[in-house]
Structure formats: C-alpha cells, structure tokens
Write a protein that holds these residues in place. Structure first.
Motif, PDB file in Angstrom:
ATOM      1  N   LYS A 586       0.860  -1.185   0.000  1.00 25.37           N
ATOM      2  CA  LYS A 586       0.000   0.000   0.000  1.00 25.37           C
ATOM      3  C   LYS A 586       0.890   1.226   0.000  1.00 25.37           C
ATOM      4  CE  LYS A 586      -3.841   2.437   0.886  1.00 25.37           C
ATOM      5  NZ  LYS A 586      -3.239   3.737   0.620  1.00 25.37           N
ATOM      6  N   ASN A 587       0.468   2.232  -0.736  1.00 28.50           N
ATOM      7  CA  ASN A 587       1.301   3.434  -0.812  1.00 28.50           C
ATOM      8  C   ASN A 587       1.564   4.028   0.575  1.00 28.50           C
ATOM      9  OD1 ASN A 587      -1.655   4.139  -1.171  1.00 28.50           O
ATOM     10  ND2 ASN A 587      -0.831   6.169  -0.784  1.00 28.50           N
ATOM     11  N   ALA A 588       2.795   4.461   0.790  1.00 37.01           N
ATOM     12  CA  ALA A 588       3.139   5.211   1.997  1.00 37.01           C
ATOM     13  C   ALA A 588       3.097   6.684   1.623  1.00 37.01           C
ATOM     14  CB  ALA A 588       4.527   4.827   2.493  1.00 37.01           C
ATOM     15  N   GLY A 589       2.321   7.468   2.368  1.00 40.61           N
ATOM     16  CA  GLY A 589       2.160   8.876   1.996  1.00 40.61           C
ATOM     17  C   GLY A 589       1.045   9.020   0.978  1.00 40.61           C
ATOM     18  N   ILE A 590       1.076  10.108   0.235  1.00 38.08           N
ATOM     19  CA  ILE A 590      -0.007  10.394  -0.706  1.00 38.08           C
ATOM     20  C   ILE A 590       0.045   9.453  -1.900  1.00 38.08           C
ATOM     21  CG2 ILE A 590      -1.040  12.142  -2.225  1.00 38.08           C
ATOM     22  CD1 ILE A 590       0.158  14.267  -0.364  1.00 38.08           C
ATOM     23  N   GLY A 591       1.238   9.205  -2.425  1.00 38.78           N
ATOM     24  CA  GLY A 591       1.353   8.357  -3.603  1.00 38.78           C
ATOM     25  C   GLY A 591       1.020   9.113  -4.875  1.00 38.78           C
ATOM     26  N   VAL A 592       0.817   8.363  -5.969  1.00 33.73           N
ATOM     27  CA  VAL A 592       0.506   8.864  -7.325  1.00 33.73           C
ATOM     28  C   VAL A 592       1.376  10.054  -7.738  1.00 33.73           C
ATOM     29  CG1 VAL A 592      -1.839   7.959  -7.382  1.00 33.73           C
ATOM     30  CG2 VAL A 592      -1.501  10.250  -6.511  1.00 33.73           C
ATOM     31  N   GLY A 593       2.634  10.026  -7.318  1.00 33.74           N
ATOM     32  CA  GLY A 593       3.578  11.032  -7.794  1.00 33.74           C
ATOM     33  C   GLY A 593       3.525  12.386  -7.123  1.00 33.74           C
ATOM     34  N   LEU A 594       2.635  12.560  -6.151  1.00 30.29           N
ATOM     35  CA  LEU A 594       2.536  13.855  -5.472  1.00 30.29           C
ATOM     36  C   LEU A 594       3.596  13.946  -4.374  1.00 30.29           C
ATOM     37  CD1 LEU A 594      -1.340  14.141  -5.080  1.00 30.29           C
ATOM     38  CD2 LEU A 594       0.094  15.333  -6.730  1.00 30.29           C
ATOM     39  N   PRO A 595       4.167  15.127  -4.167  1.00 33.06           N
ATOM     40  CA  PRO A 595       5.184  15.261  -3.110  1.00 33.06           C
ATOM     41  C   PRO A 595       4.548  15.211  -1.723  1.00 33.06           C
ATOM     42  CG  PRO A 595       4.714  17.409  -4.087  1.00 33.06           C
ATOM     43  CD  PRO A 595       3.956  16.397  -4.910  1.00 33.06           C
ATOM     44  N   ASP A 596       5.208  14.528  -0.817  1.00 34.83           N
ATOM     45  CA  ASP A 596       4.779  14.498   0.590  1.00 34.83           C
ATOM     46  C   ASP A 596       5.624  15.496   1.361  1.00 34.83           C
ATOM     47  OD1 ASP A 596       2.729  12.470   0.923  1.00 34.83           O
ATOM     48  OD2 ASP A 596       4.235  11.064   0.228  1.00 34.83           O
ATOM     49  N   ILE A 597       4.983  16.472   1.945  1.00 37.91           N
ATOM     50  CA  ILE A 597       5.711  17.527   2.642  1.00 37.91           C
ATOM     51  C   ILE A 597       5.343  17.499   4.119  1.00 37.91           C
ATOM     52  CG2 ILE A 597       6.096  20.027   2.815  1.00 37.91           C
ATOM     53  CD1 ILE A 597       5.246  20.150  -0.183  1.00 37.91           C
ATOM     54  N   GLY A 598       6.360  17.448   4.982  1.00 38.73           N
ATOM     55  CA  GLY A 598       6.123  17.544   6.413  1.00 38.73           C
ATOM     56  C   GLY A 598       7.084  18.552   7.011  1.00 38.73           C
ATOM     57  N   ARG A 599       6.620  19.289   7.990  1.00 39.98           N
ATOM     58  CA  ARG A 599       7.491  20.294   8.603  1.00 39.98           C
ATOM     59  C   ARG A 599       7.382  20.212  10.124  1.00 39.98           C
ATOM     60  NH1 ARG A 599       4.733  23.250   4.608  1.00 39.98           N
ATOM     61  NH2 ARG A 599       6.035  23.964   2.880  1.00 39.98           N
ATOM     62  N   CYS A 600       8.484  20.438  10.792  1.00 45.51           N
ATOM     63  CA  CYS A 600       8.427  20.609  12.243  1.00 45.51           C
ATOM     64  C   CYS A 600       9.581  21.514  12.654  1.00 45.51           C
ATOM     65  CB  CYS A 600       8.494  19.267  12.968  1.00 45.51           C
ATOM     66  SG  CYS A 600      10.094  18.465  12.912  1.00 45.51           S
ATOM     67  N   LEU A 601       9.446  22.123  13.805  1.00 45.26           N
ATOM     68  CA  LEU A 601      10.491  22.987  14.353  1.00 45.26           C
ATOM     69  C   LEU A 601      11.138  22.284  15.540  1.00 45.26           C
ATOM     70  CD1 LEU A 601       8.678  26.455  14.327  1.00 45.26           C
ATOM     71  CD2 LEU A 601      10.437  25.651  12.745  1.00 45.26           C
ATOM     72  N   LEU A 602      12.461  22.198  15.521  1.00 47.16           N
ATOM     73  CA  LEU A 602      13.202  21.602  16.621  1.00 47.16           C
ATOM     74  C   LEU A 602      14.062  22.667  17.289  1.00 47.16           C
ATOM     75  CD1 LEU A 602      14.568  18.345  14.908  1.00 47.16           C
ATOM     76  CD2 LEU A 602      12.495  18.598  16.249  1.00 47.16           C
ATOM     77  N   SER A 603      14.063  22.652  18.599  1.00 44.71           N
ATOM     78  CA  SER A 603      14.975  23.548  19.317  1.00 44.71           C
ATOM     79  C   SER A 603      15.597  22.780  20.475  1.00 44.71           C
ATOM     80  CB  SER A 603      14.229  24.787  19.841  1.00 44.71           C
ATOM     81  OG  SER A 603      13.248  24.408  20.785  1.00 44.71           O
ATOM     82  N   ILE A 604      16.869  23.057  20.736  1.00 46.06           N
ATOM     83  CA  ILE A 604      17.553  22.403  21.850  1.00 46.06           C
ATOM     84  C   ILE A 604      17.629  23.396  23.004  1.00 46.06           C
ATOM     85  CG2 ILE A 604      19.686  21.331  22.640  1.00 46.06           C
ATOM     86  CD1 ILE A 604      20.163  20.495  19.714  1.00 46.06           C
ATOM     87  N   GLU A 605      16.958  23.034  24.113  1.00 43.36           N
ATOM     88  CA  GLU A 605      16.903  23.911  25.276  1.00 43.36           C
ATOM     89  C   GLU A 605      17.321  23.124  26.515  1.00 43.36           C
ATOM     90  OE1 GLU A 605      12.999  25.677  25.463  1.00 43.36           O
ATOM     91  OE2 GLU A 605      12.883  25.772  23.271  1.00 43.36           O
ATOM     92  N   LYS A 606      18.424  23.556  27.127  1.00 40.55           N
ATOM     93  CA  LYS A 606      18.950  22.914  28.342  1.00 40.55           C
ATOM     94  C   LYS A 606      19.135  21.405  28.148  1.00 40.55           C
ATOM     95  CE  LYS A 606      16.928  26.377  31.437  1.00 40.55           C
ATOM     96  NZ  LYS A 606      15.995  26.624  32.559  1.00 40.55           N
ATOM     97  N   GLY A 607      19.689  21.061  26.989  1.00 41.62           N
ATOM     98  CA  GLY A 607      20.010  19.660  26.747  1.00 41.62           C
ATOM     99  C   GLY A 607      18.850  18.801  26.295  1.00 41.62           C
ATOM    100  N   LYS A 608      17.665  19.404  26.105  1.00 47.55           N
ATOM    101  CA  LYS A 608      16.500  18.654  25.639  1.00 47.55           C
ATOM    102  C   LYS A 608      16.068  19.146  24.269  1.00 47.55           C
ATOM    103  CE  LYS A 608      14.409  17.319  30.053  1.00 47.55           C
ATOM    104  NZ  LYS A 608      13.181  17.394  30.880  1.00 47.55           N
ATOM    105  N   VAL A 609      15.585  18.195  23.451  1.00 44.60           N
ATOM    106  CA  VAL A 609      15.048  18.567  22.141  1.00 44.60           C
ATOM    107  C   VAL A 609      13.555  18.829  22.287  1.00 44.60           C
ATOM    108  CG1 VAL A 609      14.707  17.848  19.768  1.00 44.60           C
ATOM    109  CG2 VAL A 609      16.766  17.139  20.982  1.00 44.60           C
ATOM    110  N   HIS A 610      13.152  20.035  21.918  1.00 46.93           N
ATOM    111  CA  HIS A 610      11.738  20.402  21.937  1.00 46.93           C
ATOM    112  C   HIS A 610      11.209  20.389  20.505  1.00 46.93           C
ATOM    113  CE1 HIS A 610      11.377  21.945  26.173  1.00 46.93           C
ATOM    114  NE2 HIS A 610      12.690  21.833  26.044  1.00 46.93           N
ATOM    115  N   ILE A 611      10.095  19.695  20.284  1.00 49.30           N
ATOM    116  CA  ILE A 611       9.516  19.586  18.952  1.00 49.30           C
ATOM    117  C   ILE A 611       8.265  20.452  18.876  1.00 49.30           C
ATOM    118  CG2 ILE A 611       8.542  17.983  17.240  1.00 49.30           C
ATOM    119  CD1 ILE A 611      10.124  15.761  18.601  1.00 49.30           C
TER     120      ILE A 611
END
Length: 611
Positions: A586-611
């Motif tokens: 089964k297709n992973a993501g949208i399939g049929v040639g369309l681009p799959d776009i995902g975004r997230c912001l990561l920041s490192i604060e006091k030794g921890k990764v915040h998403i």
C-alpha cells in the motif's frame, strides 16, 4: 418510585427509563458508553448485583432494589490497577470499548482472581472490540488479576523523554477509566438535541414536506429545511467535487436512503423522536439504480447532472497482448467484492456551539480541516469563522473522514442560536455513513512454465454510491496497486467509478487496494497450481526487490523487504495445514507522484530537544 443503588449511593426516580440513558444523561456516568443501543456491543456494560449486563437492554424499573456498578464506582485502588494493566499491555487504542471490558473483568474477578485465558475470553463474550483483536486486552486482564491477587502496590510510571524509552500511551488511563470525552460525552448548558428526517426511498421525487404538526409540538426549538441553508447546500470531502447535498429540497430527487430532508432541534431526545415521526412527506417513488453496470447504460437516469460516471483511471505499461501470447499459463477470473461497514463502536456525533461571528463544532473526526472547509461552505462563512475540535474518536478506519452529523449540527446551531448535539443511532449510522467500495474485477494474469509472471490485464468497476466522497482516489489506488508487489512489466488496467443509488463508498482501511489485491492473489494461487509449485514459491520467485521496477513503473527503494518478509513466515506456512498466504502493498504517503511535505520545528533547550 424506583430505588436503585448506583455505585454505592441510593438513587430514587419516578421515571421508567432506559438504564443507559438514565446513567449517562441523568447521572452523568459517561464511562457507560452508547455504542449500539441494541445489546450487541457491550460498550455500556454494568454490573447488576455483581453480574455483567448491557445497560441499554435494562430499564430503571428492572434494576429497582438492585446494586448497579459502573467504572466510576470502582475503588481508587481498583481504578489504578486497571489503568496500569491496560496501559502496560498496550491494550488501549480508540478506547471506546475499554470501560465495558473493565466492568466485565471486575465481574470475573468477583468469581476468581486466578482466571485462565479461556475464562477471560468467556467473560468478554459480550464485549466487542473493533481495534485490537483482544490479545492485549486478555493480557491486561490477566495482569490486573495478578496485581489484585498479590495485593501489590501499583507501580508509578514516569517517562523521562529519552530516545528509545518505553512509555505508556498518554491517553490510556483516561480511556480505560471512561474519563476521556468522546463526542456524545460533551454536555453544555442549554444544549438541545438535533436529528434528521431522512427519505423513505433511495430514489424519489420529493413532492411536498409538511412540518406543520411538528411546529405545534411543545419542546421543539426549531425546524430547518433546504431553503434555510445560508451558503452552498452541496458539500464534499474533495473540494473540487462538491456533490453531496446536505438537505434535499421539495421538487428534487433523492439519491440514497441517507439523504436528509428536514432537521429538527428539540429540548429532549424523547421530544426529538416524536417530532421526527410527525413530519409528513409526499413522494413520487422512482426506480433506483442499484447496479453499477446498469448505471453506465445510455438510457439510465442520471443520478447527477453530469452523468453517472464519476472517474476513470487507465494504467498501461509494456505490451500486454504479446505477454499473454507468449505465456505458458493464463488465468482469467471475475471477482466481486462487497460493501463493508466500518462498524466503529462509537456512532457519529457532534456538538455545535454558535459564537458571535461564527461556529464551534466538537466532534468525533478523522478530518477536522475538511470539516472546517465544508461547514464554512454550507454556512457561507470564512474559514476563520469556523472552529472544529476533535474529541476522542471511538474508531474510524476511514469512515469518519466524511461528513455525517457535523454539518447538520452546525446548521441547526447557527440557525437556532443554541448549542446543538447531533448523534446518529446505530441504524442511522449504517444507513448514512460511507462504506468500503464494492467492486467487480475482471482479471487475467499470465506466467511462463517456471511461474515467472509476464503480464496482467484488468477491468475494475467500482460502485461509489450516491455521492463522490473519495471514489476517485480509492479507484486510483485500486488500479495502481492491482498488479501486486511483483517484478513484471506488462500491464493494462482500466478502472471506472460509477454513481448509483446505493450507500456511499468512501475511505476504508486499504483504500481500494484490498479489493484489487484480493483478485491478484487469487489468480496467483491458480497459476501456482497450474505450474505445479506452491503458493509460497510463486510469490517468492516474483517478489519485488530493491532496485527492481514495479509493474506500475515505480523503482523499489532500499527499504523494500518482501523476500525477507516471505522467508520470515515460510516455516509457519509450510508446517501448518490450515494456513494461506498472500502479499500486498500500500502506498506510503499520498502516492501517485505527489510530493509528501512535512514540517516541524526543533529547538535544543537545556540539553533537551523540543519539537
């Protein structure tokens, strides 16, 4: 006067009322879930004098002078144990059935704290789960019994947030104890109840709708028909195909049994039920189109103005006719796959709250952004005026992507200027909601004398029902995956999705691939028999590997592991008589040639990764 002891407290009531409604509406015990209301699912399980019963089959009169226990009545220790055990074993998914399971387990523990696996299964015979397959639920009950038996202190579990750390689901505890809010658990001051009067015929001209008797009924807050829609009446899951009418007007023809004609808001569920019965509709009954092939005939009545063809997909690669000509073995079969009901335990529900310049809808949803868009279209609002909040979803499997009650709740609330809760009964859910698309698949598959696949030809006819929903994308996936996860390069696939007066075909786990994969795998079994090799062997010989090209032209990447997967089950398959084998992808993501776009912001604060 009925005297009932509920969770250790003596309650007196004059009302002879369904016990499920009494516990939920009058006593606010929301751990008792309303799944089917017909004694089938066990989501409303309670203990009556220590024995499990479905609350929807009882009345306040039947439990008079008896002790009724819900999850809310368990001791704090019992609640902690069940919450821990179900969390630890990963037994909670949608969670809608779990409080009922807990009640049945409590009933079992009153008999024994050393239950066998078979005793646990027997205790759960009245509880349906649609998500898990019961294995982890049985483990959770066994773990709870062990803790109770030994009188252990319930471990405190803390997640430090370290990568690779095993942790509990964040919602497992409140779902287990029935504290988490599903759509019908929402209660708002001055909230009224909404419902729809639906057509009595799948295809009929609506000559007249008479609501005069409803208007006289005390407790009816308001009535809404097609002429009251402030925006566009036609909506749809795909923004470019808005063909699903929220309400059918006088002078128009219905398209399926789920079509709504009148919406009613009333102060109680009882008044709403009576009001719906008072609506009089004059029909001119027409012959429905219930066969997809009939719908394609030239003289077939048009279900939609543009005709009965929704979508056509053609997929060709290589030279199929030459492949068939060169083949040693050829198999041709016609397969029919049926409608399938999602059967999620939680019926569709939504609560809409009018705001000064817009609307808020709280609902059981898989698709809040689509609902925001469709409600805005219906009400003639900007997107910013519509807020949609998803409550816990008591099962979905694709069926809660489409609109069912959300738009009707919003329309009633906006017109009547009061909060409205709109919930489907189980029977309404079966009639209104989308199903898995039934398909007719004619498929020819060919191979050489060694079982090497050479080519495949298929015609797929999908019944999309009365409205488009996701009929186009579902058919597309059925076609793009029809040749299976194998390495051959000659295919000729034609798919057609057709409107009928049947229930609507929508999203369902597998999204069209289940239907075409069934046909492909069935043909492979026959070819293996003709070649004289095992069903395992024909799949292994043709299995796609990294760098190879799928029949649809896609190059398999390094994550492809079909051969490894087959080898992992080889011993089990070959050493058991009652076992079959099939492969699908089964297709992973949208399939049929369309681009799959995902975004997230990561920041490192006091030794921890915040998403």
């Amino acid at each position: 006067m009925f005297k009932i002891t509920i969770n250790g407290k003596l309650i007196e009531t004059k009302e002879k009322k369904n016990l499920l409604d009494f516990l939920r509406d009058d006593m606010d015990f929301i751990a008792v879930k309303n799944g089917c209301g017909e004694g089938a699912c066990g989501a409303c399980m309670v203990l009556v004098d220590g024995k499990p019963f479905r609350a929807c089959l009882l009345t306040t009169e039947k439990v008079a002078e008896k002790n009724v226990l819900t999850v809310e009545g368990l001791t704090e220790y019992e609640r902690d144990v069940f919450a821990y055990a179900f969390s630890k074993e990963g037994a909670v998914q949608c969670g809608f059935c779990i409080p009922g399971m807990v009640v049945s387990a409590k009933g079992l523990f009153l008999k024994t704290l050393e239950p066998t696996k078979d005793e646990i299964k027997l205790a759960l015979r009245g509880n349906i789960c649609r998500c898990t397959g019961y294995v982890k639920i049985v483990k959770a009950i066994k773990e709870a019994a062990r803790i109770f038996r030994n009188g252990e202190i319930v471990p405190k579990v803390e997640c430090k947030g370290l990568i690779g750390e095993n942790t509990f689901r964040v919602d497992a505890k409140e779902k287990t104890l029935g504290e988490g809010k599903y759509a019908e658990d929402i209660k708002i001051p001055e909230m009224i109840f909404g419902g729809a009067v639906r057509t009595a015929h799948p295809r009929a001209l609506i000559k007249k709708i008479d609501t005069s008797e409803v208007e006289k009924l005390e407790g009816v807050v308001g009535i809404v028909t097609a002429k009251d829609v402030p925006g566009h009446r036609n909506i749809g899951h795909l923004s470019f195909i808005s063909d699903w009418d929220a309400l059918i007007a006088e002078g128009e023809i219905t398209r399926y049994m789920g079509d709504a004609l009148v919406l009613i808001g009333a102060k109680s569920k009882e008044i709403l039920k009576k009001a719906k019965e008072l609506v009089k509709v004059e029909y001119e009954v027409l012959e429905p189109i219930i066969d997809a092939e009939e719908a394609l005939k030239e003289n077939a009545p048009k279900i939609h103005e543009k005709g009965n063809l929704l979508f056509k997909q053609v997929l060709k690669r290589g030279d199929v006719e030459k492949a068939l000509k060169d083949a040693k073995y050829i198999v041709t079969n016609i397969y029919h796959t049926p409608y399938t009901e999602h059967a999620y335990l939680e019926p569709e529900s939504a609560t809409a709250i009018p705001k000064e310049n817009g609307i808020k809808v709280m609902t059981s949803s898989q698709s809040v952004y689509d609902e925001q868009r469709e409600i805005a279209r219906l009400l003639g609002m900007e997107l910013s005026q519509v807020e949609v909040e998803s409550t816990y979803v008591g099962g979905g499997f694709g069926g809660k992507e489409d609109m069912s009650v959300q738009h009707h709740a919003a329309l009633l609330a906006w017109k009547l200027k009061v909060p409205v809760q709109f919930t489907l009964s189980r029977q309404e859910s079966l009639v209104v909601s989308t199903k898995r698309h039934p398909m007719k698949i004619e498929m020819t598959t060919a191979c050489d004398e060694n079982g090497k696949l050479l080519g495949m030809k298929a015609k797929i006819l999908a019944d999309t029902g009365a409205y488009a929903s996701l009929g186009g994308p579902v058919l597309q996936r059925a076609c793009t995956h029809a040749a299976g996860p194998y390495n051959y390069h000659n295919i000729d696939i034609e798919g057609i999705a057709v409107y009928t007066n049947n229930p609507i075909g929508g999203a369902f786990r597998g999204f069209g691939v289940t239907q075409s994969a069934f046909a492909t795998e069935s043909n492979l079994n026959k070819l293996a028999e003709m070649v004289g090799i095992s069903p395992f062997e024909i799949r292994y010989r043709n299995a796609i590997e990294p760098g190879m090209i799928l029949p649809n032209g896609q190059i398999a990447d390094s994550g492809t592991a079909l051969k490894e997967t087959l080898l992992a089950v080889k011993d089990v398959y070959e050493n058991n008589k009652l076992v079959g084998i099939a492969c699908a992808f089964k297709n992973a993501g949208i399939g049929v040639g369309l681009p799959d776009i995902g975004r997230c912001l990561l920041s490192i604060e006091k030794g921890k990764v915040h998403i």
